[in-house]
Scaffold this motif. Structure first.
Motif, PDB file in Angstrom:
ATOM      1  N   GLY A  27     -15.083  17.696  46.664  1.00 41.76           N
ATOM      2  CA  GLY A  27     -16.396  18.257  46.412  1.00 41.76           C
ATOM      3  C   GLY A  27     -17.240  18.454  47.650  1.00 41.76           C
ATOM      4  O   GLY A  27     -18.423  18.749  47.560  1.00 41.76           O
ATOM      5  N   LYS A  28     -16.681  18.298  48.843  1.00 44.55           N
ATOM      6  CA  LYS A  28     -17.472  18.375  50.063  1.00 44.55           C
ATOM      7  C   LYS A  28     -18.020  19.780  50.278  1.00 44.55           C
ATOM      8  O   LYS A  28     -19.184  19.961  50.605  1.00 44.55           O
ATOM      9  N   ASN A  29     -17.182  20.796  50.115  1.00 42.50           N
ATOM     10  CA  ASN A  29     -17.605  22.183  50.249  1.00 42.50           C
ATOM     11  C   ASN A  29     -17.403  22.883  48.918  1.00 42.50           C
ATOM     12  O   ASN A  29     -16.295  22.897  48.377  1.00 42.50           O
ATOM     13  N   GLY A  30     -18.465  23.471  48.401  1.00 41.25           N
ATOM     14  CA  GLY A  30     -18.360  24.168  47.132  1.00 41.25           C
ATOM     15  C   GLY A  30     -17.593  25.474  47.256  1.00 41.25           C
ATOM     16  O   GLY A  30     -17.468  26.046  48.334  1.00 41.25           O
ATOM     17  N   PHE A  31     -17.081  25.942  46.140  1.00 42.93           N
ATOM     18  CA  PHE A  31     -16.339  27.198  46.071  1.00 42.93           C
ATOM     19  C   PHE A  31     -17.275  28.246  45.497  1.00 42.93           C
ATOM     20  O   PHE A  31     -17.796  28.085  44.393  1.00 42.93           O
ATOM     21  N   PRO A  32     -17.551  29.352  46.207  1.00 41.20           N
ATOM     22  CA  PRO A  32     -18.495  30.353  45.713  1.00 41.20           C
ATOM     23  C   PRO A  32     -18.079  30.935  44.365  1.00 41.20           C
ATOM     24  O   PRO A  32     -16.932  31.346  44.181  1.00 41.20           O
ATOM     25  N   ILE A  33     -19.020  30.970  43.442  1.00 42.36           N
ATOM     26  CA  ILE A  33     -18.739  31.503  42.110  1.00 42.36           C
ATOM     27  C   ILE A  33     -18.362  32.976  42.181  1.00 42.36           C
ATOM     28  O   ILE A  33     -17.529  33.458  41.404  1.00 42.36           O
ATOM     29  N   THR A  34     -18.943  33.710  43.125  1.00 40.68           N
ATOM     30  CA  THR A  34     -18.617  35.138  43.253  1.00 40.68           C
ATOM     31  C   THR A  34     -17.136  35.339  43.592  1.00 40.68           C
ATOM     32  O   THR A  34     -16.489  36.231  43.039  1.00 40.68           O
ATOM     33  N   ILE A  35     -16.613  34.503  44.479  1.00 40.26           N
ATOM     34  CA  ILE A  35     -15.199  34.611  44.852  1.00 40.26           C
ATOM     35  C   ILE A  35     -14.305  34.204  43.687  1.00 40.26           C
ATOM     36  O   ILE A  35     -13.285  34.847  43.400  1.00 40.26           O
ATOM     37  N   ALA A  36     -14.702  33.137  42.985  1.00 43.38           N
ATOM     38  CA  ALA A  36     -13.929  32.707  41.818  1.00 43.38           C
ATOM     39  C   ALA A  36     -13.911  33.792  40.749  1.00 43.38           C
ATOM     40  O   ALA A  36     -12.888  34.019  40.093  1.00 43.38           O
ATOM     41  N   ALA A  37     -15.039  34.489  40.573  1.00 43.00           N
ATOM     42  CA  ALA A  37     -15.116  35.557  39.569  1.00 43.00           C
ATOM     43  C   ALA A  37     -14.203  36.722  39.934  1.00 43.00           C
ATOM     44  O   ALA A  37     -13.540  37.314  39.064  1.00 43.00           O
ATOM     45  N   MET A  38     -14.150  37.065  41.221  1.00 40.16           N
ATOM     46  CA  MET A  38     -13.254  38.146  41.656  1.00 40.16           C
ATOM     47  C   MET A  38     -11.795  37.755  41.442  1.00 40.16           C
ATOM     48  O   MET A  38     -10.978  38.570  41.001  1.00 40.16           O
ATOM     49  N   ALA A  39     -11.458  36.494  41.759  1.00 38.52           N
ATOM     50  CA  ALA A  39     -10.083  36.024  41.552  1.00 38.52           C
ATOM     51  C   ALA A  39      -9.737  35.992  40.069  1.00 38.52           C
ATOM     52  O   ALA A  39      -8.619  36.343  39.667  1.00 38.52           O
ATOM     53  N   PHE A  40     -10.703  35.588  39.236  1.00 37.85           N
ATOM     54  CA  PHE A  40     -10.503  35.570  37.793  1.00 37.85           C
ATOM     55  C   PHE A  40     -10.198  36.974  37.277  1.00 37.85           C
ATOM     56  O   PHE A  40      -9.275  37.180  36.473  1.00 37.85           O
ATOM     57  N   THR A  41     -10.944  37.966  37.768  1.00 35.46           N
ATOM     58  CA  THR A  41     -10.739  39.350  37.348  1.00 35.46           C
ATOM     59  C   THR A  41      -9.361  39.853  37.764  1.00 35.46           C
ATOM     60  O   THR A  41      -8.656  40.508  36.980  1.00 35.46           O
ATOM     61  N   PHE A  42      -8.964  39.541  39.011  1.00 33.30           N
ATOM     62  CA  PHE A  42      -7.627  39.953  39.455  1.00 33.30           C
ATOM     63  C   PHE A  42      -6.556  39.318  38.594  1.00 33.30           C
ATOM     64  O   PHE A  42      -5.579  39.984  38.201  1.00 33.30           O
ATOM     65  N   ASN A  43      -6.708  38.038  38.278  1.00 34.23           N
ATOM     66  CA  ASN A  43      -5.683  37.361  37.481  1.00 34.23           C
ATOM     67  C   ASN A  43      -5.615  37.900  36.057  1.00 34.23           C
ATOM     68  O   ASN A  43      -4.539  37.902  35.451  1.00 34.23           O
ATOM     69  N   LEU A  44      -6.744  38.350  35.520  1.00 36.39           N
ATOM     70  CA  LEU A  44      -6.707  39.035  34.221  1.00 36.39           C
ATOM     71  C   LEU A  44      -5.840  40.284  34.305  1.00 36.39           C
ATOM     72  O   LEU A  44      -4.972  40.519  33.461  1.00 36.39           O
ATOM     73  N   LEU A  45      -6.108  41.091  35.338  1.00 32.35           N
ATOM     74  CA  LEU A  45      -5.350  42.326  35.517  1.00 32.35           C
ATOM     75  C   LEU A  45      -3.866  42.038  35.726  1.00 32.35           C
ATOM     76  O   LEU A  45      -3.002  42.616  35.043  1.00 32.35           O
ATOM     77  N   ASN A  46      -3.559  41.151  36.648  1.00 28.19           N
ATOM     78  CA  ASN A  46      -2.162  40.913  36.996  1.00 28.19           C
ATOM     79  C   ASN A  46      -1.399  40.221  35.872  1.00 28.19           C
ATOM     80  O   ASN A  46      -0.230  40.550  35.618  1.00 28.19           O
ATOM     81  N   ALA A  47      -2.033  39.269  35.200  1.00 31.34           N
ATOM     82  CA  ALA A  47      -1.361  38.595  34.089  1.00 31.34           C
ATOM     83  C   ALA A  47      -1.029  39.587  32.981  1.00 31.34           C
ATOM     84  O   ALA A  47       0.055  39.525  32.377  1.00 31.34           O
ATOM     85  N   TYR A  48      -1.960  40.506  32.714  1.00 31.73           N
ATOM     86  CA  TYR A  48      -1.678  41.541  31.705  1.00 31.73           C
ATOM     87  C   TYR A  48      -0.469  42.371  32.112  1.00 31.73           C
ATOM     88  O   TYR A  48       0.449  42.603  31.309  1.00 31.73           O
ATOM     89  N   ILE A  49      -0.442  42.817  33.371  1.00 27.65           N
ATOM     90  CA  ILE A  49       0.650  43.681  33.841  1.00 27.65           C
ATOM     91  C   ILE A  49       1.992  42.959  33.785  1.00 27.65           C
ATOM     92  O   ILE A  49       2.983  43.489  33.250  1.00 27.65           O
ATOM     93  N   GLN A  50       2.047  41.751  34.333  1.00 27.46           N
ATOM     94  CA  GLN A  50       3.332  41.039  34.395  1.00 27.46           C
ATOM     95  C   GLN A  50       3.819  40.650  33.001  1.00 27.46           C
ATOM     96  O   GLN A  50       5.006  40.831  32.678  1.00 27.46           O
ATOM     97  N   ALA A  51       2.921  40.123  32.165  1.00 27.02           N
ATOM     98  CA  ALA A  51       3.327  39.702  30.821  1.00 27.02           C
ATOM     99  C   ALA A  51       3.729  40.896  29.968  1.00 27.02           C
ATOM    100  O   ALA A  51       4.720  40.846  29.223  1.00 27.02           O
ATOM    101  N   ARG A  52       2.969  41.970  30.069  1.00 27.68           N
ATOM    102  CA  ARG A  52       3.259  43.155  29.249  1.00 27.68           C
ATOM    103  C   ARG A  52       4.554  43.827  29.701  1.00 27.68           C
ATOM    104  O   ARG A  52       5.317  44.326  28.873  1.00 27.68           O
ATOM    105  N   TRP A  53       4.804  43.832  31.001  1.00 28.49           N
ATOM    106  CA  TRP A  53       6.042  44.441  31.493  1.00 28.49           C
ATOM    107  C   TRP A  53       7.259  43.669  30.992  1.00 28.49           C
ATOM    108  O   TRP A  53       8.189  44.241  30.427  1.00 28.49           O
ATOM    109  N   VAL A  54       7.251  42.354  31.210  1.00 29.16           N
ATOM    110  CA  VAL A  54       8.419  41.546  30.860  1.00 29.16           C
ATOM    111  C   VAL A  54       8.633  41.515  29.349  1.00 29.16           C
ATOM    112  O   VAL A  54       9.767  41.595  28.866  1.00 29.16           O
TER     113      VAL A  54
END
Length: 261
Positions: free
Chosen positions: A108-135
């Motif tokens: 907990g020494k350095n916080g993780f910016p919520i904006t960066i976490a939100a961008m990563a969350f959005t990418f993982n939504l996109l990529n998880a959809y693509i990989q799961a739907r393809w396979v």
């Protein structure tokens, strides 16, 4: 009509993944995401790193569980075998890795910016959809048994090797931060003797293996995006180590690719 609409949506998502790599690589040459050793103020509110990692990586698990059963290959043993390495990686990244950070005294020494976490969350939504739907739905060569198993076996060896490098390197970094109360020292031993960021190197190797296993634009797109995201960050981290430790830092180490870059 519904099938055509779904296929069109999938193709647009796939194109988004493939073409988002180059601008990401260019942007990261000039500006690094402000977490870890690149942490800095000015990016808004932050959250505990273990919580950030859990939330932003979680779509790779729950979205997969929602989508996979609706694919036409959902009950095909080959599709289940094929997707297992992906789920194994993200079970570690979503559950195990945040728990390891939580147990670290520096979590907990350095916080993780919520904006960066939100961008990563959005990418993982996109990529998880693509990989799961393809396979689970769009991959159409499961009946080509011998060729499928050759690709799967070759890619799996590469994937497991990369995952081992990634996990062991991350474990070393977390242990060093815990031992040094959140401070940074020069990592020693193993792949750290060759590159500054073996954790990133390992992840690049993982998704190269995934691209071979899936033998698809979905897998290739993910691999290329991983390179676009992690190689510039590794280069920036390499420079950070040199700037911080100066002459102490081993001059033979490369940034992310042993003996090359």
């Amino acid at each position: 009509m519904e099938e055509i609409a779904d296929q069109t949506f999938f193709h647009y998502c796939l194109l988004t993944l493939i073409f988002s790599g180059p601008p990401t690589a260019v942007a990261l040459k000039f500006l690094q995401a402000p977490y870890g050793k690149h942490n800095r103020t000015g990016w808004g509110p932050t959250v505990s790193p273990p919580i950030a990692w859990f939330v932003m990586e979680s779509p790779t698990l729950w979205l997969t569980l929602l989508l996979f059963p609706f694919g036409r290959h959902a009950l095909n043993p080959k599709s289940l075998f094929l997707f297992s390495p992906y789920l194994l990686h993200y079970f570690h990244r979503t559950i195990i890795y945040p728990l390891r950070l939580f147990r670290s005294s520096s979590a907990g020494k350095n916080g993780f910016p919520i904006t960066i976490a939100a961008m990563a969350f959005t990418f993982n939504l996109l990529n998880a959809y693509i990989q799961a739907r393809w396979v689970s739905h769009y991959k159409d060569d499961y009946e080509d048994g011998q060729w499928f198993w050759w690709r799967f076996s070759t890619g799996l060896v590469v994937f497991v090797a990369g995952m081992y490098i990634n996990i062991t390197s991350d474990r070393t970094l977390v242990r060093l931060k815990k031992e040094n109360r959140g401070g940074y020292v020069i990592p020693r031993g193993g792949w750290f003797e060759l590159v500054s960021c073996p954790n990133y190197f390992g992840e690049v190797i993982e998704w190269l293996g995934w691209a071979v296993m899936t033998w698809s634009w979905a897998g290739i797109g993910f691999f290329l995006y991983t390179c676009s995201n992690l190689i510039p960050r590794a280069r920036a981290s390499h420079k950070w180590y040199i700037d911080k430790f100066k002459e102490e830092y081993p001059k033979t180490r490369k940034a992310v690719i042993p003996f090359v870059y």
